[in-house]
Design a protein around this motif. Structure first.
Motif, PDB file in Angstrom:
ATOM      1  N   ASN A  38       0.828  -1.200   0.000  1.00  0.00           N
ATOM      2  CA  ASN A  38       0.000   0.000   0.000  1.00  0.00           C
ATOM      3  C   ASN A  38       0.865   1.255   0.000  1.00  0.00           C
ATOM      4  O   ASN A  38       0.628   2.199  -0.771  1.00  0.00           O
ATOM      5  CB  ASN A  38      -0.903  -0.021   1.236  1.00  0.00           C
ATOM      6  CG  ASN A  38      -2.049   0.968   1.151  1.00  0.00           C
ATOM      7  OD1 ASN A  38      -1.949   2.000   0.503  1.00  0.00           O
ATOM      8  ND2 ASN A  38      -3.138   0.652   1.824  1.00  0.00           N
ATOM      9  N   LEU A  39       1.885   1.279   0.855  1.00  0.00           N
ATOM     10  CA  LEU A  39       2.777   2.441   0.917  1.00  0.00           C
ATOM     11  C   LEU A  39       3.530   2.643  -0.397  1.00  0.00           C
ATOM     12  O   LEU A  39       3.687   3.777  -0.871  1.00  0.00           O
ATOM     13  CB  LEU A  39       3.765   2.277   2.069  1.00  0.00           C
ATOM     14  CG  LEU A  39       3.154   2.300   3.484  1.00  0.00           C
ATOM     15  CD1 LEU A  39       4.207   1.959   4.520  1.00  0.00           C
ATOM     16  CD2 LEU A  39       2.535   3.663   3.773  1.00  0.00           C
ATOM     17  N   LEU A  40       3.983   1.548  -1.004  1.00  0.00           N
ATOM     18  CA  LEU A  40       4.682   1.641  -2.288  1.00  0.00           C
ATOM     19  C   LEU A  40       3.744   2.137  -3.377  1.00  0.00           C
ATOM     20  O   LEU A  40       4.134   2.952  -4.229  1.00  0.00           O
ATOM     21  CB  LEU A  40       5.268   0.284  -2.667  1.00  0.00           C
ATOM     22  CG  LEU A  40       6.453  -0.206  -1.830  1.00  0.00           C
ATOM     23  CD1 LEU A  40       6.827  -1.639  -2.214  1.00  0.00           C
ATOM     24  CD2 LEU A  40       7.656   0.720  -2.011  1.00  0.00           C
ATOM     25  N   LEU A  41       2.491   1.653  -3.364  1.00  0.00           N
ATOM     26  CA  LEU A  41       1.522   2.098  -4.360  1.00  0.00           C
ATOM     27  C   LEU A  41       1.229   3.580  -4.210  1.00  0.00           C
ATOM     28  O   LEU A  41       1.158   4.319  -5.208  1.00  0.00           O
ATOM     29  CB  LEU A  41       0.238   1.280  -4.222  1.00  0.00           C
ATOM     30  CG  LEU A  41      -0.903   1.648  -5.170  1.00  0.00           C
ATOM     31  CD1 LEU A  41      -0.479   1.455  -6.620  1.00  0.00           C
ATOM     32  CD2 LEU A  41      -2.158   0.828  -4.857  1.00  0.00           C
ATOM     33  N   GLN A  42       1.052   4.037  -2.971  1.00  0.00           N
ATOM     34  CA  GLN A  42       0.818   5.464  -2.749  1.00  0.00           C
ATOM     35  C   GLN A  42       1.970   6.310  -3.292  1.00  0.00           C
ATOM     36  O   GLN A  42       1.751   7.347  -3.934  1.00  0.00           O
ATOM     37  CB  GLN A  42       0.652   5.734  -1.256  1.00  0.00           C
ATOM     38  CG  GLN A  42      -0.676   5.336  -0.674  1.00  0.00           C
ATOM     39  CD  GLN A  42      -0.796   5.816   0.762  1.00  0.00           C
ATOM     40  OE1 GLN A  42      -0.478   6.962   1.081  1.00  0.00           O
ATOM     41  NE2 GLN A  42      -1.246   4.929   1.628  1.00  0.00           N
ATOM     42  N   LYS A  43       3.180   5.872  -3.023  1.00  0.00           N
ATOM     43  CA  LYS A  43       4.342   6.615  -3.502  1.00  0.00           C
ATOM     44  C   LYS A  43       4.340   6.696  -5.020  1.00  0.00           C
ATOM     45  O   LYS A  43       4.612   7.755  -5.606  1.00  0.00           O
ATOM     46  CB  LYS A  43       5.627   5.952  -3.002  1.00  0.00           C
ATOM     47  CG  LYS A  43       6.894   6.709  -3.371  1.00  0.00           C
ATOM     48  CD  LYS A  43       8.131   6.052  -2.759  1.00  0.00           C
ATOM     49  CE  LYS A  43       9.389   6.843  -3.111  1.00  0.00           C
ATOM     50  NZ  LYS A  43      10.608   6.217  -2.517  1.00  0.00           N
ATOM     51  N   GLY A  44       4.012   5.593  -5.679  1.00  0.00           N
ATOM     52  CA  GLY A  44       3.963   5.585  -7.129  1.00  0.00           C
ATOM     53  C   GLY A  44       2.870   6.485  -7.668  1.00  0.00           C
ATOM     54  O   GLY A  44       3.085   7.221  -8.646  1.00  0.00           O
ATOM     55  N   LEU A  45       1.693   6.472  -7.038  1.00  0.00           N
ATOM     56  CA  LEU A  45       0.591   7.313  -7.493  1.00  0.00           C
ATOM     57  C   LEU A  45       0.913   8.796  -7.313  1.00  0.00           C
ATOM     58  O   LEU A  45       0.601   9.622  -8.182  1.00  0.00           O
ATOM     59  CB  LEU A  45      -0.693   6.956  -6.737  1.00  0.00           C
ATOM     60  CG  LEU A  45      -1.300   5.580  -7.044  1.00  0.00           C
ATOM     61  CD1 LEU A  45      -2.500   5.307  -6.132  1.00  0.00           C
ATOM     62  CD2 LEU A  45      -1.722   5.480  -8.506  1.00  0.00           C
ATOM     63  N   ARG A  46       1.549   9.131  -6.174  1.00  0.00           N
ATOM     64  CA  ARG A  46       1.928  10.542  -5.959  1.00  0.00           C
ATOM     65  C   ARG A  46       2.947  10.988  -7.003  1.00  0.00           C
ATOM     66  O   ARG A  46       2.885  12.117  -7.502  1.00  0.00           O
ATOM     67  CB  ARG A  46       2.488  10.724  -4.551  1.00  0.00           C
ATOM     68  CG  ARG A  46       1.432  10.691  -3.449  1.00  0.00           C
ATOM     69  CD  ARG A  46       1.968  11.288  -2.155  1.00  0.00           C
ATOM     70  NE  ARG A  46       3.128  10.562  -1.674  1.00  0.00           N
ATOM     71  CZ  ARG A  46       3.082   9.536  -0.826  1.00  0.00           C
ATOM     72  NH1 ARG A  46       1.906   9.118  -0.385  1.00  0.00           N
ATOM     73  NH2 ARG A  46       4.177   8.936  -0.415  1.00  0.00           N
ATOM     74  N   THR A  47       3.884  10.104  -7.328  1.00  0.00           N
ATOM     75  CA  THR A  47       4.887  10.436  -8.342  1.00  0.00           C
ATOM     76  C   THR A  47       4.233  10.695  -9.692  1.00  0.00           C
ATOM     77  O   THR A  47       4.643  11.600 -10.439  1.00  0.00           O
ATOM     78  CB  THR A  47       5.912   9.285  -8.469  1.00  0.00           C
ATOM     79  OG1 THR A  47       6.541   9.086  -7.197  1.00  0.00           O
ATOM     80  CG2 THR A  47       6.966   9.615  -9.513  1.00  0.00           C
ATOM     81  N   LEU A  48       3.198   9.927 -10.010  1.00  0.00           N
ATOM     82  CA  LEU A  48       2.500  10.068 -11.289  1.00  0.00           C
ATOM     83  C   LEU A  48       1.432  11.156 -11.259  1.00  0.00           C
ATOM     84  O   LEU A  48       0.810  11.444 -12.292  1.00  0.00           O
ATOM     85  CB  LEU A  48       1.850   8.739 -11.669  1.00  0.00           C
ATOM     86  CG  LEU A  48       2.812   7.572 -11.942  1.00  0.00           C
ATOM     87  CD1 LEU A  48       2.035   6.277 -12.127  1.00  0.00           C
ATOM     88  CD2 LEU A  48       3.672   7.869 -13.178  1.00  0.00           C
ATOM     89  N   GLY A  49       1.201  11.759 -10.097  1.00  0.00           N
ATOM     90  CA  GLY A  49       0.193  12.804  -9.976  1.00  0.00           C
ATOM     91  C   GLY A  49      -1.227  12.268 -10.000  1.00  0.00           C
ATOM     92  O   GLY A  49      -2.152  12.980 -10.399  1.00  0.00           O
ATOM     93  N   ILE A  50      -1.409  11.027  -9.578  1.00  0.00           N
ATOM     94  CA  ILE A  50      -2.725  10.404  -9.565  1.00  0.00           C
ATOM     95  C   ILE A  50      -3.251  10.379  -8.133  1.00  0.00           C
ATOM     96  O   ILE A  50      -2.565   9.921  -7.222  1.00  0.00           O
ATOM     97  CB  ILE A  50      -2.659   8.968 -10.125  1.00  0.00           C
ATOM     98  CG1 ILE A  50      -2.154   8.985 -11.564  1.00  0.00           C
ATOM     99  CG2 ILE A  50      -4.019   8.282 -10.037  1.00  0.00           C
ATOM    100  CD1 ILE A  50      -1.913   7.599 -12.131  1.00  0.00           C
ATOM    101  N   GLY A  51      -4.462  10.878  -7.934  1.00  0.00           N
ATOM    102  CA  GLY A  51      -5.081  10.827  -6.615  1.00  0.00           C
ATOM    103  C   GLY A  51      -4.603  11.936  -5.698  1.00  0.00           C
ATOM    104  O   GLY A  51      -3.899  12.865  -6.108  1.00  0.00           O
TER     105      GLY A  51
END
Length: 260
Positions: A38-51
């Protein structure tokens, strides 16, 4: 008392000790595994500007370690508690179907997820009563801002209430072993997402099943309403759903203090 053999898919029958130890290892593995993913997914989404992050307030001192400590106790209870469905099978009150077809497995998984929503809502409402909330459920609500590690941060009484979800369905129906195994897996996965404090779908309406993290964020921020799990239908049925702006005053007060 008549006892029946309970065999794993590979034909091995575990002992009582093996069931409890295996249960603790199982719940511990999926708890920490899903939290880290979950933490890794959040980091990836923030990097991509999603959510977006739902609650920008800082965590309380030592919050994550406190959550891991209480969650470890819940893992111990859930894991050793595997002996109860195992005993239901041993006593012949239910049977695990070993050769179910895919359509049956999928239908049973959906039925168990629906029951999980109903079971969670009813117990959650019970935990918010005047007697239960200050004694037991307040421990979980110490996390005003949730993290993936908040998921199992329960008082033992709350863990016992939520951990018996499979027993009644097992008594009224013989489920496939795949469907029974899917319930703790999917329940923890979805509950972990609900405590992520991150909304991957901000464009979706608050009543969408895709916005369970937003609804549960409002529950923790306001300490009321939105008692459901994944689906909003129980909150809608009993008129306990919160509007999307329910936490705005709390968050605006934090932003004003931060600006000052």
């Amino acid at each position: 008392m008549m006892m029946y053999p309970v065999l794993l898919p590979n034909g091995y029958e575990p002992s009582l000790t093996e069931v409890m130890v295996g249960g603790v290892v199982f719940f511990g593995t999926i708890y920490f595994g899903f939290a880290l993913l979950n933490l890794l997914l959040q980091k990836g989404l923030r990097t991509l500007g999603i959510g977006r992050v739902l609650d920008p307030r800082p965590l309380r001192p030592q919050q994550v370690w406190r959550e891991i400590g209480w969650s470890s106790l819940s893992i111990l209870l859930f894991g050793t508690g595997m002996v109860f469905p195992w005993m239901v099978l041993k006593l012949g009150w239910s049977h695990a179907v070993m050769d179910a077809g895919i359509p049956r497995i999928l239908l049973e998984m959906l039925a168990l997820l629906l029951w999980n929503d109903i079971h969670f809502y009813l117990n959650h409402r019970l935990l918010h009563t005047r007697w239960m909330l200050p004694r037991f459920h307040v421990q979980h609500h110490r996390s005003h801002v949730t993290t993936p590690f908040s998921t199992y941060a329960f008082h033992p009484v709350e863990a016992l209430l939520l951990g018996n979800v499979l027993l009644l369905p097992m008594i009224v129906h013989d489920f496939s072993w795949q469907a029974m195994l899917s319930l703790p897996l999917l329940s923890l996965l979805l509950n972990n997402i609900g405590h992520a404090n991150y909304d991957p779908f901000p464009a979706q309406g608050g009543r969408s099943w895709l916005t369970s993290s937003r609804r549960h964020h409002l529950h923790h921020a306001c300490s009321r309403g939105n008692f459901g799990f994944l689906l909003p239908f129980m909150d809608q049925l009993f008129h306990t759903d919160l509007p999307d702006d329910a936490a705005d005053r709390v968050l605006q007060a934090h932003q004003s203090r931060h600006a000052a």
